[in-house]
Design a protein around this motif. Structure first.
Motif, PDB file in Angstrom:
ATOM      1  N   UNK A  51      77.093 -13.228  29.193  1.00 63.46           N
ATOM      2  CA  UNK A  51      76.491 -12.778  27.930  1.00 63.46           C
ATOM      3  C   UNK A  51      76.983 -13.625  26.770  1.00 63.46           C
ATOM      4  N   UNK A  52      78.292 -13.863  26.725  1.00 62.75           N
ATOM      5  CA  UNK A  52      78.870 -14.674  25.654  1.00 62.75           C
ATOM      6  C   UNK A  52      78.428 -16.127  25.769  1.00 62.75           C
ATOM      7  N   UNK A  53      78.265 -16.613  27.005  1.00 63.04           N
ATOM      8  CA  UNK A  53      77.780 -17.975  27.230  1.00 63.04           C
ATOM      9  C   UNK A  53      76.355 -18.126  26.703  1.00 63.04           C
ATOM     10  N   UNK A  54      75.519 -17.157  27.003  1.00 66.53           N
ATOM     11  CA  UNK A  54      74.123 -17.198  26.564  1.00 66.53           C
ATOM     12  C   UNK A  54      74.022 -17.150  25.037  1.00 66.53           C
ATOM     13  N   UNK A  55      74.956 -16.426  24.403  1.00 62.26           N
ATOM     14  CA  UNK A  55      74.945 -16.300  22.946  1.00 62.26           C
ATOM     15  C   UNK A  55      75.589 -17.491  22.247  1.00 62.26           C
ATOM     16  N   UNK A  56      76.256 -18.352  23.008  1.00 64.43           N
ATOM     17  CA  UNK A  56      76.865 -19.547  22.428  1.00 64.43           C
ATOM     18  C   UNK A  56      78.308 -19.392  22.011  1.00 64.43           C
ATOM     19  N   UNK A  57      78.916 -18.237  22.281  1.00 63.80           N
ATOM     20  CA  UNK A  57      80.299 -18.009  21.861  1.00 63.80           C
ATOM     21  C   UNK A  57      81.311 -18.456  22.912  1.00 63.80           C
ATOM     22  N   UNK A  58      80.824 -18.768  24.111  1.00 60.52           N
ATOM     23  CA  UNK A  58      81.663 -19.264  25.198  1.00 60.52           C
ATOM     24  C   UNK A  58      80.939 -20.449  25.834  1.00 60.52           C
ATOM     25  N   UNK A  59      81.692 -21.440  26.306  1.00 60.61           N
ATOM     26  CA  UNK A  59      81.116 -22.556  27.039  1.00 60.61           C
ATOM     27  C   UNK A  59      81.817 -22.697  28.388  1.00 60.61           C
ATOM     28  N   UNK A  60      81.136 -23.357  29.322  1.00 59.30           N
ATOM     29  CA  UNK A  60      81.622 -23.461  30.693  1.00 59.30           C
ATOM     30  C   UNK A  60      81.784 -24.928  31.067  1.00 59.30           C
ATOM     31  N   UNK A  61      82.797 -25.242  31.891  1.00 62.54           N
ATOM     32  CA  UNK A  61      83.018 -26.642  32.259  1.00 62.54           C
ATOM     33  C   UNK A  61      82.012 -27.092  33.318  1.00 62.54           C
ATOM     34  N   UNK A  62      82.094 -28.367  33.697  1.00 67.98           N
ATOM     35  CA  UNK A  62      81.118 -28.948  34.616  1.00 67.98           C
ATOM     36  C   UNK A  62      81.119 -28.268  35.974  1.00 67.98           C
ATOM     37  N   UNK A  63      82.267 -27.753  36.390  1.00 61.32           N
ATOM     38  CA  UNK A  63      82.352 -27.084  37.692  1.00 61.32           C
ATOM     39  C   UNK A  63      81.767 -25.681  37.658  1.00 61.32           C
ATOM     40  N   UNK A  64      81.496 -25.192  36.443  1.00 59.26           N
ATOM     41  CA  UNK A  64      80.973 -23.838  36.215  1.00 59.26           C
ATOM     42  C   UNK A  64      81.928 -22.762  36.724  1.00 59.26           C
ATOM     43  N   UNK A  65      83.231 -23.089  36.717  1.00 64.45           N
ATOM     44  CA  UNK A  65      84.239 -22.126  37.171  1.00 64.45           C
ATOM     45  C   UNK A  65      85.197 -21.708  36.058  1.00 64.45           C
ATOM     46  N   UNK A  66      85.236 -22.478  34.973  1.00 65.10           N
ATOM     47  CA  UNK A  66      86.208 -22.198  33.912  1.00 65.10           C
ATOM     48  C   UNK A  66      85.503 -22.088  32.555  1.00 65.10           C
ATOM     49  N   UNK A  67      86.061 -21.211  31.703  1.00 59.20           N
ATOM     50  CA  UNK A  67      85.405 -20.872  30.448  1.00 59.20           C
ATOM     51  C   UNK A  67      86.365 -21.038  29.268  1.00 59.20           C
ATOM     52  N   UNK A  68      85.798 -21.419  28.130  1.00 66.96           N
ATOM     53  CA  UNK A  68      86.572 -21.499  26.902  1.00 66.96           C
ATOM     54  C   UNK A  68      85.652 -21.179  25.718  1.00 66.96           C
TER      55      UNK A  68
END
Length: 255
Positions: A51-68
């Motif tokens: 949800x946060x990724x879709x809203x732009x408040x979180x991003x995911x690395x290339x492996x799609x396993x880690x978030x910041x």
């Protein structure tokens, strides 16, 4: 559940906790780490992150396993930290202090349970205390925090005292009696000192800034004990008090 609690969204609070975790971590976190941090199962943590990724408040690395944290948060903070003329006046005041003292000048405000650094002007000293914008410090044992407390409504001060006064350094004020006496001194003398109360090798001096609504902020200088003797703190108080008084007048907080 109390009436007050019924007005809160547990889902929204949990999402905010996730963002706080990511901000504090200093590195990308896995779903498992987020789940452990918010005491939820992995599927709940994953849905929250999506949800946060879709809203732009979180991003995911290339492996799609880690978030910041996502860069969208920068858009929100821009409006908070750039308050037009007020920000310019504060920046000019801090730059003047830095030029005169060669020290890094800080401007801090009260936020919930802490003192938060919102503007600064770097000095030229090679050895200094490197606080960053957004850093939070305890109210009861930092010079800026004690300045904010000293001019706060006493009911709120007592609420903060009731939460506890943990020790951060060798000289931290950890009893209500000691803190109340210190706040009375600050109000009487117009400045606050931190003599190894927040960090064992740091001293600070702070003075208040007022606006037309009676709100108080704090201008402070901090440095290592090797350079910041008690005598130097008292000497540094003079230039920052002068600038703070002028700033308060511009804000309508003083005649």
């Amino acid at each position: 559940m109390t009436v007050q609690d019924s007005n809160k969204s547990s889902t929204a609070l949990r999402a905010l906790h996730v963002m706080e975790m990511l901000g504090r971590a200093g590195r990308p976190l896995s779903v498992a780490e987020v789940a452990a941090g918010i005491e939820a199962d992995r599927s709940t943590a994953y849905r929250m992150l999506m949800t946060l990724l879709d809203a732009g408040y979180v991003r995911r690395d290339a492996s799609e396993k880690y978030y910041q944290l996502g860069y969208k948060l920068l858009s929100l903070t821009r409006g908070l930290l750039n308050d037009g003329e007020r920000t310019e006046l504060i920046g000019s005041a801090l730059a003047r202090i830095s030029a005169e003292t060669q020290e890094t000048a800080h401007y801090s405000v009260f936020d919930r349970d802490a003192c938060v650094l919102v503007q600064r002007s770097r000095g030229t000293q090679l050895v200094s205390v490197d606080f960053q914008i957004g850093d939070r410090s305890p109210l009861h044992c930092s010079s800026a925090g004690k300045t904010l407390l000293a001019y706060m409504d006493m009911r709120r001060v007592e609420e903060i005292i009731a939460r506890g006064l943990p020790r951060f350094a060798v000289n931290s004020l950890t009893t209500p009696e000691a803190l109340r006496a210190e706040l009375a001194r600050i109000r009487a003398e117009g400045y606050s000192l931190d003599d190894r109360e927040f960090h064992d090798d740091m001293r600070c001096v702070s003075v208040p800034v007022f606006d037309k609504n009676g709100m108080c902020a704090a201008i402070s200088l901090s440095g290592p004990c090797s350079r910041f003797t008690i005598e130097k703190l008292h000497a540094l108080r003079v230039p920052i008090a002068t600038v703070a008084t002028e700033l308060s007048r511009k804000f309508g907080g003083m005649p």
